[in-house]
Design a protein around this motif. Structure first.
Motif, mmCIF file in Angstrom:
data_model
loop_
_atom_site.group_PDB
_atom_site.id
_atom_site.type_symbol
_atom_site.label_atom_id
_atom_site.label_comp_id
_atom_site.label_asym_id
_atom_site.label_seq_id
_atom_site.Cartn_x
_atom_site.Cartn_y
_atom_site.Cartn_z
ATOM 1 N N LEU A 130 1.357 -1.115 0.123
ATOM 2 C CA LEU A 130 -0.125 -0.289 0.106
ATOM 3 C C LEU A 130 0.825 0.956 0.005
ATOM 4 O O LEU A 130 1.806 1.085 0.656
ATOM 5 N N LYS A 131 0.036 2.145 -0.629
ATOM 6 C CA LYS A 131 0.944 3.558 -0.860
ATOM 7 C C LYS A 131 0.473 3.992 0.396
ATOM 8 O O LYS A 131 0.293 5.358 0.165
ATOM 9 N N ILE A 132 0.965 3.673 1.676
ATOM 10 C CA ILE A 132 0.687 4.325 2.784
ATOM 11 C C ILE A 132 1.932 4.488 3.661
ATOM 12 O O ILE A 132 2.618 4.434 3.803
ATOM 13 N N LYS A 133 2.144 6.711 4.150
ATOM 14 C CA LYS A 133 2.999 6.919 4.953
ATOM 15 C C LYS A 133 2.811 6.423 6.098
ATOM 16 O O LYS A 133 1.818 7.148 6.990
ATOM 17 N N ILE A 134 3.694 5.719 7.252
ATOM 18 C CA ILE A 134 3.771 5.376 8.497
ATOM 19 C C ILE A 134 3.560 6.271 9.524
ATOM 20 O O ILE A 134 4.959 6.017 9.191
ATOM 21 N N HIS A 135 2.894 7.311 10.506
ATOM 22 C CA HIS A 135 3.522 8.466 11.166
ATOM 23 C C HIS A 135 3.778 7.105 12.706
ATOM 24 O O HIS A 135 2.412 6.979 13.221
ATOM 25 N N GLY A 136 4.727 7.371 13.089
ATOM 26 C CA GLY A 136 4.314 7.085 14.611
ATOM 27 C C GLY A 136 4.566 8.312 15.463
ATOM 28 O O GLY A 136 5.671 9.193 14.980
ATOM 29 N N VAL A 137 3.589 8.621 16.417
ATOM 30 C CA VAL A 137 3.300 9.922 17.019
ATOM 31 C C VAL A 137 4.395 10.111 18.948
ATOM 32 O O VAL A 137 3.895 8.617 19.290
ATOM 33 N N LYS A 138 4.686 9.914 19.607
ATOM 34 C CA LYS A 138 5.254 10.454 20.772
ATOM 35 C C LYS A 138 3.506 9.721 21.471
ATOM 36 O O LYS A 138 2.837 10.293 21.379
ATOM 37 N N ILE A 139 4.534 9.646 22.445
ATOM 38 C CA ILE A 139 3.256 8.763 23.646
ATOM 39 C C ILE A 139 3.383 10.202 23.919
ATOM 40 O O ILE A 139 3.475 10.743 24.679
#
Length: 281
Positions: A168-177
């Protein structure tokens, strides 16, 4: 802010946005929204033209039926919080048949082994349920970017792998707790804690901060012993504590300069299971 209660109405909205070449940001939730969720939408708003939230309590990722039954459902409050934030353009609240048109079937995925560590070991099939619901939501929302909190760090790694598997052409972003004033990681489950239990639970983050100080100075074995002693002293139920390689999520028993490490902890406070983690400097 528009609210959609079925996939057909959402589909029309998404088609319109795609025709206008709008960039779509998406953060799926199971509701009971709090400031931690709102922090996801702040990130999404910076990167995208349109921000979409979904609210769906996914049955296939629960191992314990009681846990599913007790999961807080606060749809009206959730919609009000999202509207007040002025960050979200569309809220998708699907019916079960919108996500599972052929019955409550959980797909099986090969996530390369990370699904068998930690929460995967404690909750068999959990990440298959996560993958199943996210695959369907991604296909319906068609986001360019998707946002997930690092509190569920293992889930974040699972989502990254899912996107790779499905191409899938989706960029996954992790966000700080996002944390409460006392350091407790924001979670929908915190609603089930008494005020005294919330205060007691601050020990979880305090312990992780100690671990960060001890790391590279003490052996992993010694750190684990100290963590166990802290919770034994307070008569708190430490379910597990490990230090793991951030890439593989496999537990380690030594320090290495060429890898990144993270401490993971699960503590049961009364009837509430709390998870947290911290990148180790």
């Amino acid at each position: 802010m528009q609210v959609f209660y079925d996939k057909d109405s959402l589909s029309e909205f998404i088609k319109t946005q795609k025709k206008l070449n709008k960039k779509i940001g998406f953060a799926p939730t199971m509701g009971a929204l709090h400031a931690g969720h709102i922090s996801l939408y702040k990130e999404a708003k910076r990167d995208n033209d349109i921000v979409v939230c979904s609210i769906f309590v996914n049955p296939t990722q629960f191992n314990n039926p009681d846990d599913l039954e007790k999961y807080p459902r606060t749809i009206d409050d959730d919609i009000a919080k999202l509207a007040d934030s002025s960050l979200v353009d569309a809220v998708y609240i699907p019916k079960t048949e919108d996500i599972y048109p052929h019955g409550m079937l959980r797909k099986h995925y090969d996530f390369g082994g990370i699904e068998k560590e930690m929460e995967g070991a404690a909750r068999p099939g959990h990440f298959d349920g996560v993958g199943t619901v996210l695959e369907e939501l991604f296909r319906q929302v068609q986001p360019d970017n998707a946002y997930f909190g690092e509190k569920d760090f293992q889930q974040l790694k699972i989502v990254e792998k899912l996107v790779q598997i499905l191409d899938l052409k989706i960029k996954i972003h992790g966000v700080k707790i996002y944390r409460e004033a006392n350091g407790l990681a924001m979670s929908s489950r915190n609603m089930r804690l008494s005020q005294k239990e919330k205060e007691t639970s601050a020990l979880i983050y305090q312990t992780l901060m100690h671990v960060n100080d001890w790391f590279k100075v003490l052996s992993v074995g010694e750190i684990k012993s100290r963590v166990k002693a802290i919770f034994d002293k307070e008569n708190m139920d430490l379910e597990y504590f490990i230090i793991a390689d951030e890439a593989t999520l496999k537990e380690v028993d030594f320090y290495s300069n060429d890898k990144s490490f993270r401490a993971f902890i699960v503590v049961n406070v009364g009837a509430v299971r709390l998870i947290d983690n911290l990148h180790l400097d």
